[in-house]
Motif scaffolding. Structure first.
Motif, PDB file in Angstrom:
ATOM      1  N   MET A  77       4.325   5.675   2.239  1.00 46.40           N
ATOM      2  CA  MET A  77       4.618   6.816   2.082  1.00 46.40           C
ATOM      3  C   MET A  77       4.531   7.697   3.612  1.00 46.40           C
ATOM      4  O   MET A  77       5.370   8.277   4.094  1.00 46.40           O
ATOM      5  CB  MET A  77       3.851   7.730   1.148  1.00 46.40           C
ATOM      6  N   LEU A  78       3.228   7.504   4.077  1.00 46.55           N
ATOM      7  CA  LEU A  78       3.079   7.927   5.585  1.00 46.55           C
ATOM      8  C   LEU A  78       4.190   7.568   6.437  1.00 46.55           C
ATOM      9  O   LEU A  78       4.832   8.464   7.224  1.00 46.55           O
ATOM     10  CB  LEU A  78       1.826   7.705   5.858  1.00 46.55           C
ATOM     11  N   ASN A 104       0.831  -1.279  -0.134  1.00 43.09           N
ATOM     12  CA  ASN A 104      -0.115  -0.073   0.078  1.00 43.09           C
ATOM     13  C   ASN A 104       0.869   1.251   0.244  1.00 43.09           C
ATOM     14  O   ASN A 104       1.508   1.465   0.880  1.00 43.09           O
ATOM     15  CB  ASN A 104      -0.713   0.123   1.249  1.00 43.09           C
ATOM     16  N   THR A 105       0.989   2.041  -1.251  1.00 46.01           N
ATOM     17  CA  THR A 105       1.934   3.010  -1.492  1.00 46.01           C
ATOM     18  C   THR A 105       1.490   4.187  -0.246  1.00 46.01           C
ATOM     19  O   THR A 105       2.411   5.158  -0.103  1.00 46.01           O
ATOM     20  CB  THR A 105       1.951   3.353  -2.834  1.00 46.01           C
ATOM     21  N   ALA A 106       0.168   4.458  -0.043  1.00 44.91           N
ATOM     22  CA  ALA A 106      -0.122   5.570   0.841  1.00 44.91           C
ATOM     23  C   ALA A 106       0.373   5.333   2.216  1.00 44.91           C
ATOM     24  O   ALA A 106       0.936   6.257   2.829  1.00 44.91           O
ATOM     25  CB  ALA A 106      -1.762   5.715   0.772  1.00 44.91           C
ATOM     26  N   LEU A 107       0.311   4.202   2.593  1.00 43.10           N
ATOM     27  CA  LEU A 107       0.715   3.556   4.083  1.00 43.10           C
ATOM     28  C   LEU A 107       2.265   4.047   4.116  1.00 43.10           C
ATOM     29  O   LEU A 107       3.034   4.358   4.939  1.00 43.10           O
ATOM     30  CB  LEU A 107       0.270   2.277   4.540  1.00 43.10           C
ATOM     31  N   LYS A 116      -3.633  -4.172  11.509  1.00 37.36           N
ATOM     32  CA  LYS A 116      -4.151  -2.725  10.669  1.00 37.36           C
ATOM     33  C   LYS A 116      -5.349  -2.521  11.217  1.00 37.36           C
ATOM     34  O   LYS A 116      -6.123  -3.538  11.525  1.00 37.36           O
ATOM     35  CB  LYS A 116      -3.974  -3.212   9.529  1.00 37.36           C
ATOM     36  N   PRO A 117      -5.873  -1.375  11.260  1.00 34.96           N
ATOM     37  CA  PRO A 117      -5.333  -0.119  11.062  1.00 34.96           C
ATOM     38  C   PRO A 117      -4.101   0.148  12.153  1.00 34.96           C
ATOM     39  O   PRO A 117      -4.339  -0.075  13.346  1.00 34.96           O
ATOM     40  CB  PRO A 117      -6.218   0.971  11.098  1.00 34.96           C
ATOM     41  N   ILE A 118      -2.959   0.787  11.686  1.00 35.32           N
ATOM     42  CA  ILE A 118      -1.876   1.058  12.210  1.00 35.32           C
ATOM     43  C   ILE A 118      -1.930   2.365  13.192  1.00 35.32           C
ATOM     44  O   ILE A 118      -2.140   3.227  12.302  1.00 35.32           O
ATOM     45  CB  ILE A 118      -0.503   0.849  11.547  1.00 35.32           C
ATOM     46  N   SER A 119      -1.458   2.343  14.269  1.00 33.39           N
ATOM     47  CA  SER A 119      -1.125   3.484  14.867  1.00 33.39           C
ATOM     48  C   SER A 119       0.235   3.957  14.861  1.00 33.39           C
ATOM     49  O   SER A 119       1.190   2.989  15.058  1.00 33.39           O
ATOM     50  CB  SER A 119      -1.612   3.442  16.586  1.00 33.39           C
ATOM     51  N   VAL A 120       0.494   4.669  14.094  1.00 33.32           N
ATOM     52  CA  VAL A 120       1.938   5.294  13.890  1.00 33.32           C
ATOM     53  C   VAL A 120       2.768   5.446  14.978  1.00 33.32           C
ATOM     54  O   VAL A 120       3.934   5.057  15.042  1.00 33.32           O
ATOM     55  CB  VAL A 120       2.025   6.335  12.725  1.00 33.32           C
ATOM     56  N   ASN A 121       2.242   6.182  16.011  1.00 38.97           N
ATOM     57  CA  ASN A 121       2.962   6.342  17.138  1.00 38.97           C
ATOM     58  C   ASN A 121       3.268   5.165  17.995  1.00 38.97           C
ATOM     59  O   ASN A 121       4.182   5.093  18.556  1.00 38.97           O
ATOM     60  CB  ASN A 121       2.101   7.213  18.124  1.00 38.97           C
ATOM     61  N   LYS A 174      11.614  11.179   9.775  1.00 34.98           N
ATOM     62  CA  LYS A 174      11.709  12.552  10.634  1.00 34.98           C
ATOM     63  C   LYS A 174      12.363  11.673  12.119  1.00 34.98           C
ATOM     64  O   LYS A 174      13.131  12.573  12.892  1.00 34.98           O
ATOM     65  CB  LYS A 174      10.360  12.906  10.953  1.00 34.98           C
ATOM     66  N   PHE A 187       7.577   9.262   5.776  1.00 38.90           N
ATOM     67  CA  PHE A 187       7.636  10.799   6.282  1.00 38.90           C
ATOM     68  C   PHE A 187       7.954  10.636   7.938  1.00 38.90           C
ATOM     69  O   PHE A 187       8.940  11.073   8.417  1.00 38.90           O
ATOM     70  CB  PHE A 187       6.371  11.541   6.352  1.00 38.90           C
ATOM     71  N   LYS A 188       7.300   9.800   8.658  1.00 39.35           N
ATOM     72  CA  LYS A 188       7.176   9.666   9.900  1.00 39.35           C
ATOM     73  C   LYS A 188       8.617   9.099  10.498  1.00 39.35           C
ATOM     74  O   LYS A 188       9.276   9.560  11.394  1.00 39.35           O
ATOM     75  CB  LYS A 188       5.899   8.849  10.556  1.00 39.35           C
TER      76      LYS A 188
END
Lengths: 367, 122
Positions: free
Chosen positions: B18-19, B13-16, B106-111, B26, B22-23
């Motif tokens: 990409m997100l 999933n390219t959207a995930l 999934k859905p994943i919490s990025v934190n 950083k 970024f995270k």
């Protein structure tokens, strides 16, 4: 020109049948040529559209991720609209672009949770995407309605619950299912209120889906079970019985006992199973009195119930069925007897001369 | 702060992806993204990551095959965190049997993912 004239003359000399065949061949040839050109055009258009969708999807993805990420980093819940991606806002006026935007948002929403979803929700609610989804609820096409409810559910829009409620009795099962999931996803256990309004049957799959979602919630305050257990919709009663079992709702014992004389066979069986699970002694006495009215399946379940929690008072009843014609009842009765009065069971073993009962007794004795 | 730790992310999933890029960037991680298991194996062999994040369902080579390859063929102890969808509990258990260290549904919490990565790298 002269050559064409020759061809025409030759054609006119042919018999009628051959002439017709020639006409047919020529028409067919030109039709094929036209179709090939048309198909080529359609194919080119499809490829163009596919390429456009792919590129636009990439563009939307990039905008959306950038927006979600920076909003999340900014860590403020206010004024999201100031930073809504322009590319996305512009695209909302085109039907195809809107479809791509919504699909991308839903895809991302399905993959991430927590605070990162807040900017996505804001983007949906504060743009025309919400209005478009709401308008879909009034569509004549069932799949459009289902899609509308699905997107409203995904982006947690609880302000349209009354409009969605109108669809819980929709003629299409897909729409009904989306409406049910909407209520449970957004309002948790309170969302189950739709069960009082539902007229169509809740399929086993619907029930599994609802229970799977409910399982995620920590606040397990269920209020309407008493009403659902008295519902005229059999599937609602069966679902309520499942809820009682999952959440140990023994306080609805009286309502469950009342189901022992329900007209529906499945309800009766599930009620017996549940009362057996809760080990409700009143149920036993009631079923002993009603035993002659029970069918074979219900009788077997009742004996399984006796097996689970045998008490001395069951003995006279059980003794009547130790030689029942049904094997399962026979075995259950002997098992209960073995637990309640082992001496009587041993005597029975010695007294029986027939081979079949002897085999059953041996089976129970060694189990 | 864990600096310059390498992460290979196998996610179709390219959207995930990409997100997460970024995270994680950083947070000073070096991220290598593969859209399928096959490319992930290549990235693992080239970059020798400190941790591998993989989705279970992927084209060509699945997350399970990837885990098995890292543990058995490459014989590496690199921590592996598996992403699964709801209802894939059996597959997650298989992933643990094959040597995965952690999983997230999934859905994943990025934190939460960041916390788990830090813990696996500690």
């Amino acid at each position: 020109m002269a050559r064409f004239q020759d061809l025409l003359e030759t054609y006119e000399q042919y018999p009628v049948l051959i002439q017709v065949i020639w006409v047919f061949v020529v028409v067919l040839f030109f039709s094929i040529v036209v179709f090939v050109i048309l198909l080529k055009g359609v194919r080119v258009n499809l490829r163009k559209k596919e390429k456009f969708i792919y590129n636009y999807q990439k563009k939307v993805e990039a905008c959306l991720i950038e927006y979600v990420y920076y909003e999340h980093e900014r860590n403020t819940n206010d004024a999201f609209e100031k930073s809504f991606p322009r590319e996305i806002i512009r695209g909302l006026s085109s039907r195809l672009k809107r479809k791509i935007i919504l699909a991308t948002m839903m895809k991302l929403k399905a993959e991430v949770s927590g605070e990162m979803t807040l900017p996505i929700h804001a983007l949906f609610l504060k743009t025309r995407l919400f209005d478009f989804a709401k308008d879909k609820l009034d569509s004549d096409k069932w799949h459009i309605v289902a899609l509308g409810i699905k997107s409203l559910s995904m982006f947690k829009v609880n302000s349209v619950s009354s409009e969605v409620m109108k669809h819980v009795n929709h003629k299409r099962v897909e729409v009904r299912r989306e409406a049910q999931l909407y209520f449970v996803n957004l309002f948790e256990f309170e969302g189950l209120d739709f069960l009082t309004k539902i007229q169509a049957s809740l399929s086993e799959w619907d029930q599994i889906q609802l229970l799977a979602i409910l399982n995620k919630f920590e606040d397990q305050k269920i209020t309407g079970v008493g009403v659902w257990l008295r519902s005229t919709n059999t599937s609602v009663i069966l679902f309520a019985l499942k809820l009682c079992r999952m959440y140990n709702l023994l306080e609805f014992k009286e309502a469950i006992l009342a189901l022992l004389i329900h007209v529906d066979k499945e309800v009766k069986i599930e009620a017996i199973k549940l009362l057996s699970y809760f080990q409700v002694s009143e149920a036993k006495e009631l079923l002993k009195e009603e035993y002659h009215k029970l069918n074979l399946e219900e009788r077997i379940i009742f004996f399984k119930m006796l097996e689970k929690s045998p008490v001395k008072q069951d003995l006279p009843f059980v003794l009547k069925y130790i030689q029942d014609v049904n094997f399962q009842i026979n075995v259950s009765a002997l098992k209960v007897l073995k637990i309640l009065d082992i001496e009587k069971f041993k005597n029975l073993k010695n007294a029986t001369l027939d081979q079949r009962p002897q085999e059953i007794i041996d089976f129970v004795a060694y189990k | 702060m864990s600096t310059s730790k390498k992460i290979v992310l196998a996610e179709d999933n390219t959207a995930l992806s990409m997100l997460l890029k970024f995270k994680l960037e950083k947070e000073k991680y070096e991220l290598f993204i593969a859209e399928d298991g096959k490319s992930a194996i290549e990235l693992i062999e080239i970059h020798q990551p400190d941790i591998i994040l993989t989705d279970i369902m992927m084209p060509y080579v699945s997350g399970l095959e990837l885990t098995s390859y890292v543990r058995n063929t490459l014989d590496k102890k690199t921590p592996i965190l598996v992403f699964s969808a709801a209802g894939q509990e059996k597959i997650v258990l298989q992933a643990f049997d094959l040597g995965a260290n952690d999983f997230m549904c999934k859905p994943i919490s990025v934190n939460e993912l960041l916390i788990r990565i830090r813990r696996l790298l500690a």
